[in-house]
Design a protein around this motif. Structure first.
Motif, PDB file in Angstrom:
ATOM      1  N   LEU A  41       1.221  -1.162  -0.101  1.00 16.01           N
ATOM      2  CA  LEU A  41       0.411   0.049  -0.206  1.00 16.01           C
ATOM      3  C   LEU A  41       0.942   1.376  -0.406  1.00 16.01           C
ATOM      4  CD1 LEU A  41      -2.399  -1.404   2.557  1.00 16.01           C
ATOM      5  CD2 LEU A  41      -2.748  -1.290   0.192  1.00 16.01           C
ATOM      6  N   GLY A  42       1.634   1.241  -0.185  1.00 19.14           N
ATOM      7  CA  GLY A  42       3.206   2.379   0.044  1.00 19.14           C
ATOM      8  C   GLY A  42       4.390   2.541   1.060  1.00 19.14           C
ATOM      9  N   GLU A  43       5.267   2.813   1.201  1.00 18.30           N
ATOM     10  CA  GLU A  43       6.283   2.794   2.153  1.00 18.30           C
ATOM     11  C   GLU A  43       5.588   3.015   4.002  1.00 18.30           C
ATOM     12  OE1 GLU A  43       9.466   4.409   1.419  1.00 18.30           O
ATOM     13  OE2 GLU A  43       8.784   6.763   0.972  1.00 18.30           O
ATOM     14  N   ASP A  44       4.872   4.080   3.450  1.00 20.43           N
ATOM     15  CA  ASP A  44       4.608   4.490   4.261  1.00 20.43           C
ATOM     16  C   ASP A  44       3.200   4.005   5.451  1.00 20.43           C
ATOM     17  OD1 ASP A  44       2.735   5.606   3.047  1.00 20.43           O
ATOM     18  OD2 ASP A  44       3.256   7.382   4.027  1.00 20.43           O
ATOM     19  N   MET A  45       2.340   2.558   4.293  1.00 24.28           N
ATOM     20  CA  MET A  45       1.045   2.197   5.216  1.00 24.28           C
ATOM     21  C   MET A  45       1.465   0.467   5.418  1.00 24.28           C
ATOM     22  SD  MET A  45      -0.940   4.819   4.833  1.00 24.28           S
ATOM     23  CE  MET A  45      -2.217   3.913   5.455  1.00 24.28           C
ATOM     24  N   LEU A  46       0.695   0.361   6.012  1.00 28.46           N
ATOM     25  CA  LEU A  46       1.106  -1.291   6.149  1.00 28.46           C
ATOM     26  C   LEU A  46      -0.579  -1.616   7.035  1.00 28.46           C
ATOM     27  CD1 LEU A  46       1.923  -4.150   6.492  1.00 28.46           C
ATOM     28  CD2 LEU A  46       2.277  -3.629   8.911  1.00 28.46           C
ATOM     29  N   ALA A  47      -1.741  -2.223   6.050  1.00 31.60           N
ATOM     30  CA  ALA A  47      -3.228  -2.895   6.729  1.00 31.60           C
ATOM     31  C   ALA A  47      -2.704  -4.403   7.263  1.00 31.60           C
ATOM     32  CB  ALA A  47      -3.642  -2.636   5.611  1.00 31.60           C
TER      33      ALA A  47
ATOM     34  N   ARG B 274      -0.613   3.511  10.063  1.00 34.11           N
ATOM     35  CA  ARG B 274       0.509   4.747   9.228  1.00 34.11           C
ATOM     36  C   ARG B 274       2.162   4.159   9.756  1.00 34.11           C
ATOM     37  NH1 ARG B 274       0.514   8.557   5.365  1.00 34.11           N
ATOM     38  NH2 ARG B 274      -1.668   8.944   5.457  1.00 34.11           N
ATOM     39  N   ILE B 275       2.922   4.132   9.084  1.00 30.28           N
ATOM     40  CA  ILE B 275       4.155   4.225   8.926  1.00 30.28           C
ATOM     41  C   ILE B 275       5.482   5.065   9.191  1.00 30.28           C
ATOM     42  CG2 ILE B 275       6.297   2.368   9.924  1.00 30.28           C
ATOM     43  CD1 ILE B 275       3.979  -0.014   8.761  1.00 30.28           C
ATOM     44  N   GLY B 276       5.698   5.419  10.253  1.00 27.47           N
ATOM     45  CA  GLY B 276       6.864   6.750   9.795  1.00 27.47           C
ATOM     46  C   GLY B 276       6.699   7.710   9.861  1.00 27.47           C
ATOM     47  N   LYS B 277       6.322   7.931   8.538  1.00 31.09           N
ATOM     48  CA  LYS B 277       6.379   9.558   7.540  1.00 31.09           C
ATOM     49  C   LYS B 277       4.629   9.996   8.671  1.00 31.09           C
ATOM     50  CE  LYS B 277       8.037   8.960   3.118  1.00 31.09           C
ATOM     51  NZ  LYS B 277       7.922   8.782   1.514  1.00 31.09           N
ATOM     52  N   THR B 278       4.494  11.437   8.411  1.00 30.18           N
ATOM     53  CA  THR B 278       3.565  12.015   9.140  1.00 30.18           C
ATOM     54  C   THR B 278       2.356  11.949   8.420  1.00 30.18           C
ATOM     55  OG1 THR B 278       5.228  13.554  10.467  1.00 30.18           O
ATOM     56  CG2 THR B 278       2.699  14.260   9.752  1.00 30.18           C
ATOM     57  N   ARG B 279       0.767  12.001   9.189  1.00 31.44           N
ATOM     58  CA  ARG B 279       0.119  11.568   8.193  1.00 31.44           C
ATOM     59  C   ARG B 279      -0.132  13.175   7.344  1.00 31.44           C
ATOM     60  NH1 ARG B 279      -5.238  14.073   8.870  1.00 31.44           N
ATOM     61  NH2 ARG B 279      -6.766  13.370   7.287  1.00 31.44           N
ATOM     62  N   PRO B 280      -0.172  13.779   5.946  1.00 32.28           N
ATOM     63  CA  PRO B 280      -0.110  14.283   5.481  1.00 32.28           C
ATOM     64  C   PRO B 280      -2.074  15.760   5.496  1.00 32.28           C
ATOM     65  CG  PRO B 280      -0.017  13.155   3.497  1.00 32.28           C
ATOM     66  CD  PRO B 280      -0.231  12.478   5.260  1.00 32.28           C
ATOM     67  N   ASN B 281      -1.467  17.100   6.170  1.00 34.77           N
ATOM     68  CA  ASN B 281      -2.539  17.680   6.353  1.00 34.77           C
ATOM     69  C   ASN B 281      -3.613  17.784   5.564  1.00 34.77           C
ATOM     70  OD1 ASN B 281      -1.164  17.786   9.554  1.00 34.77           O
ATOM     71  ND2 ASN B 281      -0.277  19.474   9.008  1.00 34.77           N
ATOM     72  N   TRP B 282      -5.113  17.611   5.958  1.00 37.27           N
ATOM     73  CA  TRP B 282      -5.808  18.141   5.340  1.00 37.27           C
ATOM     74  C   TRP B 282      -6.131  19.517   5.404  1.00 37.27           C
ATOM     75  CZ3 TRP B 282     -11.659  19.016   6.105  1.00 37.27           C
ATOM     76  CH2 TRP B 282     -12.389  19.071   4.693  1.00 37.27           C
ATOM     77  N   VAL B 283      -5.805  20.134   6.992  1.00 35.41           N
ATOM     78  CA  VAL B 283      -6.415  21.649   6.276  1.00 35.41           C
ATOM     79  C   VAL B 283      -5.040  22.467   6.645  1.00 35.41           C
ATOM     80  CG1 VAL B 283      -6.911  23.332   8.060  1.00 35.41           C
ATOM     81  CG2 VAL B 283      -8.337  21.744   7.382  1.00 35.41           C
TER      82      VAL B 283
END
Length: 512
Positions: free
Chosen positions: A146-152, A496-505
């Motif tokens: 799902l991408g390097e910063d995501m695991l499900a 979400r692993i490692g990277k900070t979640r991108p802000n929506w606002v």
């Protein structure tokens, strides 16, 4: 009497006193608060074989509450697969050690032959062992793409509190198609056996305690559909209902369960066809047909109660089936030579007879039997082996579940006509095809609307292979890995692993 082989009554010592059945609630055996009981009179021997506590609303409420507490405290629902598996294996060993006493009581309560009751109880141990294997191998899934910063991960968790309601025809086997799989999943269960065959369920409760199952994980309430079964189906603290029985009652359970949208698994009726083509091995087919319709006196959801035979071989096949039917050993269920025992009740025997009389009145022909039979040495209810021909597809005997030792014979000319007759039914539990041509068998198997299709055999079953029906034969599956899945909920965990979640606002702005 001239149309059947009748085995003699045997001098088998009957129990000196009725088996005393009580409720199992939160690990404690107890009677009903009002002292009510009910008796089961043996359909073959006419004696009171068991006396059971008659549960009401109070006992059912207490059992469901105990089941809920046991699930929520995690002593079973959060146990390891190894712990669950180890206990299920202990239960299997205990079942095998108690086959004789359980089989005797099941025979006396149900009227089935002692040899078949032994096979049912002993065979059920294999279901417990298979469920134990599933408990050790239960797992979910992961998604690592799902991408390097995501695991499900997808978790499989026990659905929760399960109400199990079982019938009278195979009381121990059918319970063992449900309970060990529910326990392997981590569920806790409240059980209501049929009021006609309650005692082997009580005996199993004793074995569960002996095996070390924590109190409250399995609770048993004895009694009738009202109020026990109805409350088990609609109670808000119950997460799932697993029921085996008639289609009419299954519909009522679905309606009751819909009030809380709980999950429902149903194994219901069948009007199961065997289709015989001209190139079939007629001797093998005739023997399987005879077994399929008389096994358990035809009181079986998988009964092969109708055959659809090619018109070129219909007369020859019917002659073979009638000849074999005359050799089937009907009689005393305690006689080890008996193959077909007593009918479950006088009311059910009258229902079987009514189907046959109605068919004959509508133009059908009796090739064999068709009437109730009195055993010279027993007071029980028996029905003769019956073969009915000259049947039209619209007759009730060709469409409805007779649930007795009655075979309906229809004919066909082409594969298309055979498939049409098979699928022109409200049921879709099982079907069979007899042909030496693999292409014919595969074409039939793919087009028959049935949960199980047997080719050149009938009623072979295995714990590994899923069982259940299409259409009004039910919903859900038992046995196999699918049987475990029925008792599981799916939960997705997205991380979400490692990277900070991108802000929506946006946070980088100026005050103008």
């Amino acid at each position: 009497m001239n149309d059947m082989t009748m085995t003699a009554a045997v001098a088998h010592p009957l129990p000196k006193a009725p088996f005393e059945g009580r409720h199992l609630i939160d690990g404690i055996w107890q009677g009903s608060a009002d002292g009510a009981t009910f008796d089961r009179i043996s359909p073959s021997h006419g004696v009171v074989v068991s006396r059971s506590a008659r549960g009401g609303t109070a006992e059912t409420e207490a059992a469901i509450a105990a089941t809920r507490r046991a699930f929520d405290d995690g002593k079973w629902s959060r146990a390891t697969g190894k712990e669950r598996s180890t206990l299920l294996l202990k239960v299997a060993d205990l079942i095998e050690a108690n086959v004789e006493r359980m089989a005797l009581l099941e025979t006396l309560e149900s009227g089935k032959p002692i040899s078949q009751a032994r096979g049912e109880v002993a065979g059920a141990a294999d279901l417990w062992r298979y469920a134990a294997a599933l408990a050790r191998t239960l797992h979910g899934d992961s998604h690592n793409s799902l991408g390097e910063d995501m695991l499900a991960v997808v978790l499989k968790e026990p659905i929760g509190v399960v109400s199990i309601i079982t019938p009278w025809n195979f009381p121990f086997w059918i319970l063992s198609q449900k309970l060990p799989f529910a326990l392997a999943a981590g569920c806790t269960c409240v059980i209501k056996p049929s009021e006609m065959t309650p005692s082997t369920t009580v005996m199993l409760g004793e074995l569960l305690i002996e095996a070390g199952l924590p109190a409250g994980v399995v609770n048993i309430v004895l009694g009738f559909g009202q109020p026990v079964g109805a409350l088990m189906a609609e109670h808000p603290h119950v997460d799932m209902v697993s029921f085996t029985g008639s289609t009419a009652v299954g519909k009522a359970i679905s309606a009751a369960a819909s009030k809380t949208l709980k999950k429902v698994a149903l194994e219901l009726g069948g009007k199961n066809p065997q289709v015989i083509f001209p190139d079939a091995d007629l001797d093998a087919a005739a023997d399987a047909i005879t077994f399929g319709v008389y096994f358990n006196a035809g009181e079986c959801c998988n009964s092969g109660s109708r055959i659809i035979v090619h018109e070129d071989i219909a007369e020859a096949l019917v002659e073979k089936v009638v000849a074999l039917s005359r050799k089937v050993a009907f009689g005393d269920p305690l006689n080890p030579e008996t193959q077909v025992g007593a009918i479950i009740s006088p009311a059910h025997q009258q229902k079987i007879g009514a189907y046959v009389r109605d068919a004959v009145a509508s133009g059908a022909k009796l090739a064999l039997g068709g009437e109730a039979v009195h055993h010279p040495g027993l007071p029980g209810d028996f029905f003769s082996p019956t073969v009915v021909t000259n049947i039209s597809p619209d007759m009730p005997i060709a469409r409805e579940e007779v649930f007795g030792p009655v075979l309906a014979v229809l004919t066909f000319k082409t594969l298309e006509e055979a498939i049409s007759l098979v699928n022109d039914a409200s049921y879709g539990l099982s079907a069979g095809v007899w042909s030496e041509n693999v292409h014919t068998c595969l074409a039939f198997a793919r087009r028959a609307e049935a949960g199980t299709v047997w080719t050149n055999t009938w009623m072979d079953g295995f714990p590994e292979v899923a069982f259940g029906g299409f259409k009004q034969s039910g919903q859900g599956r038992e046995n196999g890995r699918y049987g475990l899945d029925e008792f599981l909920e799916i939960k997705s965990v997205v991380m979400r692993i490692g990277k900070t979640r991108p802000n929506w606002v946006a946070t980088d702005f100026r005050n103008d």
